[in-house]
Write a protein that holds these residues in place. Sequence first.
Motif, PDB file in Angstrom:
ATOM      1  N   HIS A   6       0.845  -1.199   0.000  1.00  6.89           N
ATOM      2  CA  HIS A   6       0.000   0.000   0.000  1.00  6.89           C
ATOM      3  C   HIS A   6       0.883   1.252   0.000  1.00  6.89           C
ATOM      4  O   HIS A   6       1.036   1.930   1.021  1.00  6.89           O
ATOM      5  CB  HIS A   6      -0.920  -0.001   1.220  1.00  6.89           C
ATOM      6  CG  HIS A   6      -1.939  -1.100   1.202  1.00  6.89           C
ATOM      7  ND1 HIS A   6      -3.131  -0.989   0.527  1.00  6.89           N
ATOM      8  CD2 HIS A   6      -1.925  -2.336   1.770  1.00  6.89           C
ATOM      9  CE1 HIS A   6      -3.828  -2.111   0.678  1.00  6.89           C
ATOM     10  NE2 HIS A   6      -3.111  -2.941   1.428  1.00  6.89           N
ATOM     11  N   LEU A   9      -0.860   4.488   1.206  1.00  8.17           N
ATOM     12  CA  LEU A   9      -0.943   4.669   2.657  1.00  8.17           C
ATOM     13  C   LEU A   9       0.423   4.992   3.244  1.00  8.17           C
ATOM     14  O   LEU A   9       0.522   5.786   4.191  1.00  8.17           O
ATOM     15  CB  LEU A   9      -1.520   3.417   3.316  1.00  8.17           C
ATOM     16  CG  LEU A   9      -2.988   3.115   3.024  1.00  8.17           C
ATOM     17  CD1 LEU A   9      -3.420   1.868   3.764  1.00  8.17           C
ATOM     18  CD2 LEU A   9      -3.872   4.301   3.404  1.00  8.17           C
ATOM     19  N   ARG A  51      -7.561   9.470  11.441  1.00  6.46           N
ATOM     20  CA  ARG A  51      -7.200   8.899  10.149  1.00  6.46           C
ATOM     21  C   ARG A  51      -6.581   7.515  10.316  1.00  6.46           C
ATOM     22  O   ARG A  51      -6.865   6.609   9.531  1.00  6.46           O
ATOM     23  CB  ARG A  51      -6.228   9.833   9.417  1.00  6.46           C
ATOM     24  CG  ARG A  51      -5.786   9.310   8.053  1.00  6.46           C
ATOM     25  CD  ARG A  51      -6.956   9.042   7.130  1.00  6.46           C
ATOM     26  NE  ARG A  51      -6.525   8.394   5.904  1.00  6.46           N
ATOM     27  CZ  ARG A  51      -7.219   7.468   5.251  1.00  6.46           C
ATOM     28  NH1 ARG A  51      -8.411   7.078   5.712  1.00  6.46           N
ATOM     29  NH2 ARG A  51      -6.754   6.939   4.150  1.00  6.46           N
ATOM     30  N   ALA A  54      -9.268   4.994  10.699  1.00  9.53           N
ATOM     31  CA  ALA A  54      -9.879   4.657   9.410  1.00  9.53           C
ATOM     32  C   ALA A  54      -8.984   3.716   8.603  1.00  9.53           C
ATOM     33  O   ALA A  54      -9.480   2.806   7.915  1.00  9.53           O
ATOM     34  CB  ALA A  54     -10.154   5.933   8.616  1.00  9.53           C
ATOM     35  N   ILE A  55      -7.676   3.907   8.693  1.00  9.27           N
ATOM     36  CA  ILE A  55      -6.738   3.021   7.995  1.00  9.27           C
ATOM     37  C   ILE A  55      -6.811   1.611   8.566  1.00  9.27           C
ATOM     38  O   ILE A  55      -6.794   0.620   7.825  1.00  9.27           O
ATOM     39  CB  ILE A  55      -5.310   3.590   8.081  1.00  9.27           C
ATOM     40  CG1 ILE A  55      -5.198   4.852   7.214  1.00  9.27           C
ATOM     41  CG2 ILE A  55      -4.272   2.551   7.658  1.00  9.27           C
ATOM     42  CD1 ILE A  55      -3.904   5.612   7.396  1.00  9.27           C
ATOM     43  N   ASP A  57      -9.377   0.261   9.951  1.00  7.92           N
ATOM     44  CA  ASP A  57     -10.637  -0.304   9.461  1.00  7.92           C
ATOM     45  C   ASP A  57     -10.478  -0.795   8.023  1.00  7.92           C
ATOM     46  O   ASP A  57     -10.988  -1.863   7.660  1.00  7.92           O
ATOM     47  CB  ASP A  57     -11.751   0.742   9.524  1.00  7.92           C
ATOM     48  CG  ASP A  57     -12.180   1.070  10.942  1.00  7.92           C
ATOM     49  OD1 ASP A  57     -11.890   0.263  11.856  1.00  7.92           O
ATOM     50  OD2 ASP A  57     -12.795   2.134  11.134  1.00  7.92           O
ATOM     51  N   ARG A  58      -9.782  -0.013   7.207  1.00 12.49           N
ATOM     52  CA  ARG A  58      -9.594  -0.383   5.800  1.00 12.49           C
ATOM     53  C   ARG A  58      -8.759  -1.654   5.657  1.00 12.49           C
ATOM     54  O   ARG A  58      -9.107  -2.549   4.878  1.00 12.49           O
ATOM     55  CB  ARG A  58      -8.922   0.764   5.046  1.00 12.49           C
ATOM     56  CG  ARG A  58      -8.461   0.403   3.625  1.00 12.49           C
ATOM     57  CD  ARG A  58      -7.765   1.570   2.938  1.00 12.49           C
ATOM     58  NE  ARG A  58      -7.079   1.159   1.741  1.00 12.49           N
ATOM     59  CZ  ARG A  58      -6.368   1.966   0.956  1.00 12.49           C
ATOM     60  NH1 ARG A  58      -6.263   3.252   1.269  1.00 12.49           N
ATOM     61  NH2 ARG A  58      -5.749   1.501  -0.121  1.00 12.49           N
ATOM     62  N   LEU A  59      -7.673  -1.738   6.425  1.00 13.50           N
ATOM     63  CA  LEU A  59      -6.754  -2.868   6.283  1.00 13.50           C
ATOM     64  C   LEU A  59      -7.212  -4.093   7.059  1.00 13.50           C
ATOM     65  O   LEU A  59      -6.891  -5.221   6.679  1.00 13.50           O
ATOM     66  CB  LEU A  59      -5.360  -2.466   6.767  1.00 13.50           C
ATOM     67  CG  LEU A  59      -4.631  -1.368   6.000  1.00 13.50           C
ATOM     68  CD1 LEU A  59      -3.302  -1.057   6.681  1.00 13.50           C
ATOM     69  CD2 LEU A  59      -4.408  -1.777   4.550  1.00 13.50           C
TER      70      LEU A  59
END
Length: 205
Positions: A6, A9, A51, A54-55, A57-59
């Motif tokens: 990523h 990111l 933030r 949220a990262i 949660d995304r990963l």
Amino acid sequence: MDAPAHEDLRKELLAMVREDFQVRETLVRDGTLFDGYQPRMREVHERNADRLAAILDRLGAWPDQKLVGDDGAESAWIIAQHAISRPSLMRRSFELVRDAVARGTAPMRHAAHLDDRIRVFEGRPQRYGTQFDWNEQGEMVPKPIEDPAAIEDLREEAGLMPFFEAVRRQREAAMHGPEMPPDDWRERERVYEMWLREVGWRDPS
């Protein structure tokens, strides 16, 4: 080493920490950083913390060395350490970092620092001796330690320098750094305890 999975990111995490450090330096220069939790510094920390959440949660995992590279993982760890008004995020980060350490994709020192930081905020003794603060005599000292006899072995396992050397460096940095001992240590401790309850580290009662 393979390119991180990523890269987007990674770059974002690096930029977040770069801003954190730039704001800190500005506040050091104008002399306001160490006057409680400086509002501008807190705003950056909390925006970065949100933030990072949220990262995660995304990963669905920690942004470790495999996912965002060594420097990206280092940046994520710094953001987690600075998320001091987000207890749930710091605890979540610690658990995910510990999982990454078990997979070999994060250094043990990251987990050690977060473990100690959480323990200190919760009012428990630290294990690795990574957290320091001023005492009533105006000295920079380690916060209480759970098992002093085991600390050197624990630090070696975590890839940390010997404890006596860490203490020496912290005291030397305090002597020559921009932060001064508090004028009224007891008042500082009272305000600190109120803040710990306000943000949820301690029982508000």
